[in-house]
Design an enzyme around this catalytic site. Sequence first.
Site, PDB file in Angstrom:
ATOM      1  N   ARG A 112       0.923  -1.210   0.095  1.00 47.80           N
ATOM      2  CA  ARG A 112       0.147   0.190   0.103  1.00 47.80           C
ATOM      3  C   ARG A 112       0.971   1.147   0.162  1.00 47.80           C
ATOM      4  O   ARG A 112       2.002   1.217   0.586  1.00 47.80           O
ATOM      5  CB  ARG A 112      -0.947  -0.067   1.276  1.00 47.80           C
ATOM      6  CG  ARG A 112      -2.127  -0.694   1.292  1.00 47.80           C
ATOM      7  CD  ARG A 112      -3.143  -0.294   0.112  1.00 47.80           C
ATOM      8  NE  ARG A 112      -4.241  -1.300   0.269  1.00 47.80           N
ATOM      9  CZ  ARG A 112      -4.655  -2.050  -0.666  1.00 47.80           C
ATOM     10  NH1 ARG A 112      -3.499  -2.471  -1.462  1.00 47.80           N
ATOM     11  NH2 ARG A 112      -5.397  -2.858  -0.349  1.00 47.80           N
ATOM     12  N   HIS A 121      -1.239   0.472  -9.528  1.00 46.02           N
ATOM     13  CA  HIS A 121      -2.044  -0.302  -8.555  1.00 46.02           C
ATOM     14  C   HIS A 121      -2.929  -1.415  -9.261  1.00 46.02           C
ATOM     15  O   HIS A 121      -4.067  -1.507  -8.981  1.00 46.02           O
ATOM     16  CB  HIS A 121      -3.041   0.501  -7.638  1.00 46.02           C
ATOM     17  CG  HIS A 121      -3.548  -0.006  -6.432  1.00 46.02           C
ATOM     18  ND1 HIS A 121      -3.732   0.387  -5.043  1.00 46.02           N
ATOM     19  CD2 HIS A 121      -3.494  -1.485  -6.352  1.00 46.02           C
ATOM     20  CE1 HIS A 121      -4.117  -0.613  -4.285  1.00 46.02           C
ATOM     21  NE2 HIS A 121      -3.995  -1.633  -5.155  1.00 46.02           N
TER      22      HIS A 121
HETATM   23  P1  NDP Z   1      -1.808 -11.491   4.751  1.00 43.48           P
HETATM   24  O1  NDP Z   1      -2.481 -10.995   5.873  1.00 43.48           O
HETATM   25  O2  NDP Z   1      -1.888 -12.864   4.371  1.00 43.48           O
HETATM   26  O3  NDP Z   1      -0.404 -11.238   5.240  1.00 43.48           O
HETATM   27  C1  NDP Z   1       0.241 -10.418   5.785  1.00 43.48           C
HETATM   28  C2  NDP Z   1       1.661 -10.608   6.134  1.00 43.48           C
HETATM   29  O4  NDP Z   1       2.100  -9.308   7.032  1.00 43.48           O
HETATM   30  C3  NDP Z   1       1.948 -11.718   7.330  1.00 43.48           C
HETATM   31  O5  NDP Z   1       2.892 -12.325   7.103  1.00 43.48           O
HETATM   32  C4  NDP Z   1       1.758 -11.052   8.615  1.00 43.48           C
HETATM   33  O6  NDP Z   1       2.544 -11.543   9.524  1.00 43.48           O
HETATM   34  C5  NDP Z   1       2.562  -9.594   8.062  1.00 43.48           C
HETATM   35  N1  NDP Z   1       2.676  -8.417   8.942  1.00 43.48           N
HETATM   36  C6  NDP Z   1       1.542  -7.661   9.235  1.00 43.48           C
HETATM   37  N2  NDP Z   1       1.999  -6.784  10.172  1.00 43.48           N
HETATM   38  C7  NDP Z   1       3.373  -6.851  10.279  1.00 43.48           C
HETATM   39  C8  NDP Z   1       4.164  -6.317  11.149  1.00 43.48           C
HETATM   40  N3  NDP Z   1       3.889  -5.019  11.836  1.00 43.48           N
HETATM   41  N4  NDP Z   1       5.433  -6.482  11.263  1.00 43.48           N
HETATM   42  C9  NDP Z   1       5.970  -7.722  10.351  1.00 43.48           C
HETATM   43  N5  NDP Z   1       5.208  -8.155   9.594  1.00 43.48           N
HETATM   44  C10 NDP Z   1       3.732  -7.762   9.528  1.00 43.48           C
HETATM   45  O7  NDP Z   1      -1.868 -10.652   3.654  1.00 43.48           O
HETATM   46  P2  NDP Z   1      -1.829 -10.803   2.139  1.00 43.48           P
HETATM   47  O8  NDP Z   1      -0.546 -11.617   1.927  1.00 43.48           O
HETATM   48  O9  NDP Z   1      -3.057 -11.559   1.311  1.00 43.48           O
HETATM   49  O10 NDP Z   1      -1.753  -9.200   1.362  1.00 43.48           O
HETATM   50  C11 NDP Z   1      -0.801  -8.323   1.920  1.00 43.48           C
HETATM   51  C12 NDP Z   1      -1.102  -7.024   1.469  1.00 43.48           C
HETATM   52  O11 NDP Z   1      -0.916  -6.868  -0.004  1.00 43.48           O
HETATM   53  C13 NDP Z   1      -2.736  -6.606   1.487  1.00 43.48           C
HETATM   54  O12 NDP Z   1      -2.976  -6.238   2.704  1.00 43.48           O
HETATM   55  C14 NDP Z   1      -2.657  -5.360   0.486  1.00 43.48           C
HETATM   56  O13 NDP Z   1      -2.192  -4.241   1.058  1.00 43.48           O
HETATM   57  C15 NDP Z   1      -1.727  -5.762  -0.583  1.00 43.48           C
HETATM   58  N6  NDP Z   1      -2.343  -6.013  -1.811  1.00 43.48           N
HETATM   59  C16 NDP Z   1      -1.962  -5.119  -2.928  1.00 43.48           C
HETATM   60  C17 NDP Z   1      -2.426  -5.641  -4.052  1.00 43.48           C
HETATM   61  C18 NDP Z   1      -2.101  -4.717  -5.295  1.00 43.48           C
HETATM   62  O14 NDP Z   1      -2.669  -5.002  -6.246  1.00 43.48           O
HETATM   63  N7  NDP Z   1      -1.105  -3.807  -5.178  1.00 43.48           N
HETATM   64  C19 NDP Z   1      -3.303  -6.478  -4.391  1.00 43.48           C
HETATM   65  C20 NDP Z   1      -3.620  -7.342  -3.000  1.00 43.48           C
HETATM   66  C21 NDP Z   1      -2.978  -7.169  -1.920  1.00 43.48           C
HETATM   67  P3  NDP Z   1       2.120 -12.834  10.424  1.00 43.48           P
HETATM   68  O15 NDP Z   1       2.307 -13.883   9.115  1.00 43.48           O
HETATM   69  O16 NDP Z   1       2.925 -12.967  11.264  1.00 43.48           O
HETATM   70  O17 NDP Z   1       0.760 -12.589  10.676  1.00 43.48           O
HETATM   71  C1  OXD Z   2      -6.297  -5.672  -2.729  1.00 43.90           C
HETATM   72  C2  OXD Z   2      -5.809  -4.875  -3.749  1.00 43.90           C
HETATM   73  O1  OXD Z   2      -6.076  -5.223  -1.583  1.00 43.90           O
HETATM   74  O2  OXD Z   2      -6.131  -4.880  -5.050  1.00 43.90           O
HETATM   75  O3  OXD Z   2      -6.675  -6.747  -3.181  1.00 43.90           O
HETATM   76  O4  OXD Z   2      -5.197  -3.781  -3.622  1.00 43.90           O
END
Ligand code: NDP
Ligand code: OXD
Length: 321
Positions: free
Chosen positions: A236, A284
């Site tokens: 993000r 994005h």
């Molecule tokens: P998940 O919830 O599956 O994974 C999030 C990961 O981030 C986990 O490994 C979590 O740790 C880690 N995390 C969260 N907070 C912290 C922190 N403070 N310190 C260290 N690690 C942290 O999410 P997704 O993988 O499904 O998606 C991730 C992000 O990708 C979404 O939230 C979104 O913002 C972005 N996204 C962007 C898109 C785009 O088109 N650009 C499309 C889709 C998503 P733990 O495993 O230990 O909980």
């Molecule tokens: C999502 C994105 O969060 O597309 O799925 O950014």
Amino acid sequence: MTKGALALLIAGGTANWAASRWRERFLQRCPDRAVALLPDDAIDPAAVRYAAIWKPTPGALGAFPNLAVMFNLGAGVDAALADPSLPEVPLVRVASDDLTHRMTEYVTMHVLMHHRRQRYLDACQRDRIWAPQVQWAASAVRVGIMGMGVLGRDAAEVLARIGFNVAGWSNTPKAIPGIRCFAGAAEFAAFLARTDILVCLLPLTPQTRGILNRRVFAGLARDGVLGGPVLINAGRGGLQVEDQLLAALDDGTLNAATLDVFATEPLPPESPFWSHPKLTLSPHNAADTDPDAISNYVVEQIEAFERGEPLKNVVDRKLGY
Ligand code: NDP
Ligand code: OXD
């Protein structure tokens, strides 16, 4: 018995994500249930049990007294959670192979683009210059993935399969074959210090906002074969401190960056990001997921919920993801 109605509250998105497209898809997918795209269609608010949402107007979900579940149509829930009046019912996010594979394509493509110096080769082609440079093996490049959730883990495994030296960093410790795993604040500096290409797939939460800052860029490895660290952010825009990112590119703290997300979207025409020679941008669309796949996912979850089965991928409102 009448099935609970589904309200669609969908704003923004690409043409692929047009609200009318979602409406058409959900109407096809659940013909036995009332589906209403708000504010266009009329519906009895008391009949609404489910809401499929993408950046809904703050407060809008308060209109449904019998709401049971909200389905965020993307993986990131930062926009939904920014509404302090969001109803206290389960919020489910997207975790689907379609989205995951698209993100892995994006991450792999940009890691390879930096590793294979494609921007340099494009410039050579434009100028008709035949000047190959030394090309290192993938195993000489250390990729570090911030966020080892659904998306980070898949990208990490594909990159490791190609031969990159991959590590991941997450909140809680993980054990993933072939990937060196770091966790928490205590292991962050060590993770950065062994990273040449930093890939950010974190959610935007109060803990992660602004995490991509000068201190972090300065902590990346400087002895790598790429000649300086590279950032790829597809998480993000709020994760990056944008003036510090530009300054780091200008003074060589960062060698290059790929950005899919920005603090302000759409990126304004006057943004210096557009023309920065070290930046590769995308609008994005790293994982511009197919409404067909996601509407199936939502409806399957509604049907399972009505059979008394647990919901999957429910957001932890305290953690913010
Ligand atoms: P998940 O919830 O599956 O994974 C999030 C990961 O981030 C986990 O490994 C979590 O740790 C880690 N995390 C969260 N907070 C912290 C922190 N403070 N310190 C260290 N690690 C942290 O999410 P997704 O993988 O499904 O998606 C991730 C992000 O990708 C979404 O939230 C979104 O913002 C972005 N996204 C962007 C898109 C785009 O088109 N650009 C499309 C889709 C998503 P733990 O495993 O230990 O909980
Ligand atoms: C999502 C994105 O969060 O597309 O799925 O950014």
